[in-house]
Design an enzyme around this catalytic site. Sequence first.
Site, PDB file in Angstrom:
ATOM      1  N   ARG A 133      52.091  19.814  17.141  1.00 35.35           N
ATOM      2  CA  ARG A 133      53.460  20.288  17.003  1.00 35.35           C
ATOM      3  C   ARG A 133      54.096  19.926  15.668  1.00 35.35           C
ATOM      4  O   ARG A 133      55.186  20.379  15.362  1.00 35.35           O
ATOM      5  CB  ARG A 133      54.324  19.736  18.138  1.00 35.35           C
ATOM      6  CG  ARG A 133      53.967  20.312  19.495  1.00 35.35           C
ATOM      7  CD  ARG A 133      54.800  19.683  20.567  1.00 35.35           C
ATOM      8  NE  ARG A 133      54.544  20.279  21.866  1.00 35.35           N
ATOM      9  CZ  ARG A 133      55.039  19.809  23.008  1.00 35.35           C
ATOM     10  NH1 ARG A 133      55.824  18.754  22.994  1.00 35.35           N
ATOM     11  NH2 ARG A 133      54.751  20.397  24.146  1.00 35.35           N
TER      12      ARG A 133
ATOM     13  N   ARG B 285      65.387  22.480  20.827  1.00 34.34           N
ATOM     14  CA  ARG B 285      63.936  22.663  20.734  1.00 34.34           C
ATOM     15  C   ARG B 285      63.569  23.707  19.684  1.00 34.34           C
ATOM     16  O   ARG B 285      62.593  23.549  18.954  1.00 34.34           O
ATOM     17  CB  ARG B 285      63.352  23.041  22.092  1.00 34.34           C
ATOM     18  CG  ARG B 285      63.267  21.878  23.058  1.00 34.34           C
ATOM     19  CD  ARG B 285      62.271  22.132  24.177  1.00 34.34           C
ATOM     20  NE  ARG B 285      62.532  23.355  24.907  1.00 34.34           N
ATOM     21  CZ  ARG B 285      63.422  23.471  25.884  1.00 34.34           C
ATOM     22  NH1 ARG B 285      64.156  22.437  26.228  1.00 34.34           N
ATOM     23  NH2 ARG B 285      63.575  24.614  26.523  1.00 34.34           N
TER      24      ARG B 285
ATOM     25  N   ARG C  10      64.168  24.812  35.149  1.00 33.43           N
ATOM     26  CA  ARG C  10      63.723  23.526  34.614  1.00 33.43           C
ATOM     27  C   ARG C  10      64.888  22.775  33.986  1.00 33.43           C
ATOM     28  O   ARG C  10      65.791  23.371  33.411  1.00 33.43           O
ATOM     29  CB  ARG C  10      62.636  23.741  33.548  1.00 33.43           C
ATOM     30  CG  ARG C  10      61.350  24.322  34.082  1.00 33.43           C
ATOM     31  CD  ARG C  10      60.346  24.423  32.952  1.00 33.43           C
ATOM     32  NE  ARG C  10      59.129  25.072  33.378  1.00 33.43           N
ATOM     33  CZ  ARG C  10      58.059  25.237  32.596  1.00 33.43           C
ATOM     34  NH1 ARG C  10      58.095  24.824  31.349  1.00 33.43           N
ATOM     35  NH2 ARG C  10      56.978  25.830  33.054  1.00 33.43           N
TER      36      ARG C  10
ATOM     37  N   ARG D 185      62.800  31.719  33.347  1.00 30.91           N
ATOM     38  CA  ARG D 185      61.745  30.884  33.924  1.00 30.91           C
ATOM     39  C   ARG D 185      62.237  30.123  35.152  1.00 30.91           C
ATOM     40  O   ARG D 185      63.374  29.672  35.212  1.00 30.91           O
ATOM     41  CB  ARG D 185      61.233  29.872  32.891  1.00 30.91           C
ATOM     42  CG  ARG D 185      60.525  30.503  31.741  1.00 30.91           C
ATOM     43  CD  ARG D 185      59.632  29.554  30.997  1.00 30.91           C
ATOM     44  NE  ARG D 185      60.229  28.252  30.712  1.00 30.91           N
ATOM     45  CZ  ARG D 185      59.589  27.292  30.080  1.00 30.91           C
ATOM     46  NH1 ARG D 185      58.361  27.471  29.684  1.00 30.91           N
ATOM     47  NH2 ARG D 185      60.188  26.153  29.827  1.00 30.91           N
TER      48      ARG D 185
ATOM     49  N   LYS E 160      51.835  31.022  25.389  1.00 30.78           N
ATOM     50  CA  LYS E 160      50.654  30.206  25.052  1.00 30.78           C
ATOM     51  C   LYS E 160      49.779  29.953  26.278  1.00 30.78           C
ATOM     52  O   LYS E 160      48.552  30.070  26.217  1.00 30.78           O
ATOM     53  CB  LYS E 160      51.089  28.860  24.459  1.00 30.78           C
ATOM     54  CG  LYS E 160      51.799  28.941  23.141  1.00 30.78           C
ATOM     55  CD  LYS E 160      52.002  27.567  22.524  1.00 30.78           C
ATOM     56  CE  LYS E 160      52.840  26.643  23.388  1.00 30.78           C
ATOM     57  NZ  LYS E 160      54.225  27.098  23.541  1.00 30.78           N
TER      58      LYS E 160
END
Length: 217
Positions: A89, A167, A156, A123, A14
């Site tokens: 969301r 999630r 993270r 990531r 995104k």
Amino acid sequence: MRKYVIVGVQGSGKGTQSLLLARDLDLVHISVGDIFRWHVQHHTKLGAQVRRIMAAGELVGDDLVEGVVRDRLEQHDWNYGFVVEGFPRNRRQAEFFLESYDIDGVIHLDLPDDEVRRRVQARRLCARCGMDYNLIAHRPEVEGRCDVCGGELLTREDDNDAALAERLRTYHEKTDPVLDLFRQKEYVATIDARAPIEAVQRDLRGKLGLPAPRPAG
């Protein structure tokens, strides 16, 4: 004036796709995640609250997200339009957004869960300046160190397996109905986010009837 929403699961690209679109069309890029990360990095009261929520693998509450988006859009610095990333969301947030703004299109970056896991596990985030890296597509020149400031690259807090699974479950439960709502009222362009970055950008432009990307340089 062009106003777009970009929707997709974590790791779908995104941020990358909305930035490419915004820079080429002079749109303001509004990232809910970036706003929250700024607060986390600057140790604000909101940042501390967001950090606790993220560490638990949960999504920030509706009221908090809506307040942040409303405050940002009320700055009215989007002369040519905007592209909003990371919002809405869930259905309540979508209804709030549709009541407040006329949007020209919704970009849905579609990515299977197994590919989400692969991307998220790669990531890294600079502990000093907050620069994002992905070891699949954007590796640092020096292993484990930020190219910009030399800070240490860390995983993270919310990228562990348990938090990611939660999630993904929450995303499908709450965000899938958002797309159903948008399909009833707005044009939704669904893009296969597994393709290379440039191909995804060309596909979404074609489906939205936008000019092809300008050549680099």
